[in-house]
Design a protein around this motif. Structure first.
Motif, mmCIF file in Angstrom:
data_model
loop_
_atom_site.group_PDB
_atom_site.id
_atom_site.type_symbol
_atom_site.label_atom_id
_atom_site.label_comp_id
_atom_site.label_asym_id
_atom_site.label_seq_id
_atom_site.Cartn_x
_atom_site.Cartn_y
_atom_site.Cartn_z
ATOM 1 N N GLU A 123 0.826 -1.206 0.000
ATOM 2 C CA GLU A 123 0.000 0.000 0.000
ATOM 3 C C GLU A 123 0.862 1.260 0.000
ATOM 4 O O GLU A 123 0.591 2.207 -0.732
ATOM 5 N N PHE A 124 1.904 1.265 0.817
ATOM 6 C CA PHE A 124 2.781 2.438 0.850
ATOM 7 C C PHE A 124 3.471 2.629 -0.502
ATOM 8 O O PHE A 124 3.457 3.725 -1.076
ATOM 9 N N ASP A 125 4.072 1.564 -1.008
ATOM 10 C CA ASP A 125 4.825 1.676 -2.259
ATOM 11 C C ASP A 125 3.923 2.017 -3.433
ATOM 12 O O ASP A 125 4.303 2.796 -4.321
ATOM 13 N N ARG A 126 2.723 1.450 -3.437
ATOM 14 C CA ARG A 126 1.782 1.761 -4.513
ATOM 15 C C ARG A 126 1.367 3.233 -4.450
ATOM 16 O O ARG A 126 1.153 3.869 -5.482
ATOM 17 N N THR A 127 1.265 3.772 -3.240
ATOM 18 C CA THR A 127 0.893 5.176 -3.095
ATOM 19 C C THR A 127 1.981 6.087 -3.644
ATOM 20 O O THR A 127 1.699 7.082 -4.321
ATOM 21 N N VAL A 128 3.234 5.750 -3.361
ATOM 22 C CA VAL A 128 4.346 6.522 -3.919
ATOM 23 C C VAL A 128 4.330 6.438 -5.449
ATOM 24 O O VAL A 128 4.513 7.449 -6.146
ATOM 25 N N GLU A 129 4.107 5.243 -5.976
ATOM 26 C CA GLU A 129 4.019 5.076 -7.430
ATOM 27 C C GLU A 129 2.867 5.898 -7.998
ATOM 28 O O GLU A 129 2.985 6.495 -9.085
ATOM 29 N N TYR A 130 1.751 5.926 -7.266
ATOM 30 C CA TYR A 130 0.589 6.688 -7.719
ATOM 31 C C TYR A 130 0.917 8.183 -7.795
ATOM 32 O O TYR A 130 0.543 8.857 -8.757
ATOM 33 N N ILE A 131 1.603 8.694 -6.787
ATOM 34 C CA ILE A 131 1.951 10.119 -6.796
ATOM 35 C C ILE A 131 2.872 10.430 -7.965
ATOM 36 O O ILE A 131 2.674 11.422 -8.689
ATOM 37 N N ASN A 132 3.874 9.592 -8.184
ATOM 38 C CA ASN A 132 4.792 9.820 -9.301
ATOM 39 C C ASN A 132 4.076 9.724 -10.648
ATOM 40 O O ASN A 132 4.359 10.502 -11.565
ATOM 41 N N ALA A 133 3.132 8.784 -10.746
ATOM 42 C CA ALA A 133 2.363 8.661 -11.987
ATOM 43 C C ALA A 133 1.460 9.872 -12.188
ATOM 44 O O ALA A 133 1.232 10.324 -13.329
ATOM 45 N N THR A 134 0.934 10.420 -11.081
ATOM 46 C CA THR A 134 0.104 11.625 -11.170
ATOM 47 C C THR A 134 0.937 12.808 -11.659
ATOM 48 O O THR A 134 0.475 13.617 -12.485
ATOM 49 N N ILE A 135 2.155 12.915 -11.164
ATOM 50 C CA ILE A 135 3.060 13.972 -11.629
ATOM 51 C C ILE A 135 3.307 13.834 -13.131
ATOM 52 O O ILE A 135 3.231 14.815 -13.884
ATOM 53 N N ASP A 136 3.575 12.619 -13.576
ATOM 54 C CA ASP A 136 3.818 12.384 -15.000
ATOM 55 C C ASP A 136 2.585 12.717 -15.832
ATOM 56 O O ASP A 136 2.690 13.300 -16.926
#
Length: 544
Positions: free
Chosen positions: A141-154
């Protein structure tokens, strides 16, 4: 001693003394006294709410609740103070954050992610203890959230690139970009207190809105580790936290009329109550992910091994405490007995235990009143002709509920209608395929359905009606949210608005444009503004 009593004792044995918990997973009480308002981390000296873990600790042979800590029991006064800070920071769209360039907002978000990652260990550990999520799933859950934020930035970079040009139509030149909506009240769910909360909070934030953030009832303390990251990454007043009983602090916030967007993941009843309190309902945007009673349909042409495997995972991932979980299974009568037997075997083969145990699949449930409610549902089903098929199904010990396969379920039962949100698998036999279709037509929910069949004509005949009844049709697979790039929404009472990475950016913004007629004077004017970088909106800068 009966077999059930023996098994209950086995369940209870997984609650251990604190000294038997691996050192890396132990926690010390965290008594949070800080909250973030107007860019300042303030200290709370009023009453508090104590937080107890669903993971009991054994003391002198007895199960005892584990005190995890406490957090401020804020009042209407503190909630309104936080709201006013968010309103001031937005300043009718004139504030530093809403007028900041996309490039600079992205830089702030990247700074936040950097600081958030530094708190990974503490947040993951509290995910385990606050909601009894396995270590593997808490880490995910934590790692997916970080990935989600980075994907949102992209995704925002890509959106801005497409907007970094002028369009000319019918003698009118225009630049079209997305602008923020205002103040967002963000409220997430307990089952994914970090990830699901951030799937609305992060896109709302990066689009230039200011945030009033209330953590979920279960999963509050883990956010305390992120307060400083919010404070140090964004201008003052952009992110503000509120604590206290939702029934006390959220109504006055909505009644003020100062909230522009309600971002809420939870029950439709609460969402409806909050929306009705807003005095200017036509001005309120709502992005909601709500109730669901996702069905699986297993036809006579299904591969039963595939159907069982996917239904177990879909029904019991995080104990079925997911809005996307499969919560009712329709099985054709010709294969119902065989399917139910295989399903029972698969359920009984799942590993149960504490979140830190390697490979654990079933853990204690989060809500303290959930075991009693699930027992009530099972007794109701038994009173109306069903039985628990799998051995030890429904056995409880403390906050443990061993998964129960209940068959045959019919419309007289609670399990047929109510979203159980826990480890109970209702199985409904059917003769005509119209029966599950009618179920979906009459249901107040419309999120997803899973269809299990290897007959192409049959699958096609089910796709066409169901795409107009639910938002996602899964073929020979479980219901789920991801991948995050895909649309996530629902019909009827299940959702309002769409949440994918790109859709969320659109949900928390509005298309705005600057236009002028094409003549020499206007072309010179626009070129001068762009050349001198006089406007953050009117710009041809390209973000890499």
């Amino acid at each position: 001693m009966s077999t059930t009593a023996n098994f209950t004792g086995t369940l209870e044995s997984h609650f251990v003394e604190e000294s038997n918990i691996p050192e890396q997973f132990r926690v010390q009480p965290l008594h949070q006294r800080e909250y973030l308002v107007g860019g300042e981390i303030k200290t709370w000296d009023g009453p508090v709410t104590e937080v107890y873990s669903p993971l009991y600790i054994k003391q002198n042979g007895q199960l005892k609740k584990k005190l995890l800590g406490s957090y401020p029991l804020g009042t209407e006064k503190e909630a309104m103070e936080a709201l006013d800070a968010a309103v001031a920071a937005y300043n009718n769209g004139q504030g530093e954050w809403p007028t900041m360039s996309v490039k600079d907002r992205i830089a702030c978000m990247e700074n936040f992610v950097y600081r958030m990652v530094q708190q990974r260990e503490q947040v993951v550990k509290l995910l385990m203890w606050e909601i009894a999520k396995s270590y593997a799933d808490s880490t995910k859950e934590f790692d997916r959230t970080v990935e989600y934020i980075n994907a949102t930035i992209d995704a925002l970079k890509e959106t801005d690139r497409q907007s970094s040009r002028f369009e000319i139509k019918e003698g009118v030149v225009a630049q079209i970009r997305r602008s923020p909506l205002g103040v967002v009240l963000s409220m997430g769910p307990f089952n994914y207190p970090l990830n699901e909360t951030f799937t609305t909070l992060i896109p709302a934030l990066i689009m230039g809105n200011t945030i009033l953030f209330k953590a979920p009832k279960h999963g509050v303390l883990l956010h305390s580790y992120l307060l400083k990251a919010f404070q140090e990454s964004f201008p003052k007043g952009v992110v503000n936290t509120i604590y206290g009983r939702g029934a006390v602090i959220t109504p006055p916030v909505m009644q003020s009329g100062k909230v522009d967007v309600l971002a809420f993941i939870g029950s439709s009843k609460v969402a409806n109550d909050l929306k009705k309190r807003h005095p200017k309902i036509n001005r309120l945007r709502a992005v909601l992910s709500l109730d669901a009673k996702n069905a699986a349909i297993v036809t006579q042409h299904a591969d039963l091994k595939v159907a069982v495997s996917e239904c177990v995972l879909g029904s019991l991932s995080f104990n079925g405490q997911r809005c996307t979980a499969i919560k009712i299974i329709f099985v054709h009568k010709s294969v119902a007995e065989a399917f139910t037997q295989l399903l029972s075997q698969a359920v009984n083969n799942l590993k149960y235990g504490m979140p830190w145990e390697a490979g654990v699949q079933i853990t204690p449930v989060t809500e303290p009143d959930k075991p009693a409610y699930l027992q009530e549902c099972i007794r109701d089903a038994e009173a109306n002709g069903a039985r628990v098929v799998n051995e030890n199904g429904g056995a409880t010990a403390g906050s443990f509920v061993f998964p129960a396969v209940v068959y045959p379920v019919n419309p007289k039962m609670k399990l047929y209608h109510e979203e159980q949100f826990g480890p109970v698998l209702p199985v409904v036999p059917f003769e005509s395929i119209q029966e599950p279709i009618d179920y979906q037509i009459n249901s107040s929910h419309g999120m997803q359905v899973s269809i299990f069949s290897n007959d192409a004509e049959e699958v096609a005949s089910l796709i066409d009606p169901f795409v107009n009844l639910v938002s996602r049709v899964n073929i020979n697979s479980l219901s789920q949210r991801g991948p995050d790039a895909f649309p996530f929404t629902g019909r009827k009472d299940s959702a309002e608005g769409t949440l994918s990475i790109a859709d969320a950016l659109r949900a928390f913004s509005i298309r705005s444009l600057v236009t002028t007629k094409m003549n020499d004077a206007n072309k010179k004017l626009i070129n001068e503004i762009v050349k001198n970088h006089n406007s953050g909106f009117l710009s041809t800068d390209f973000i890499f």
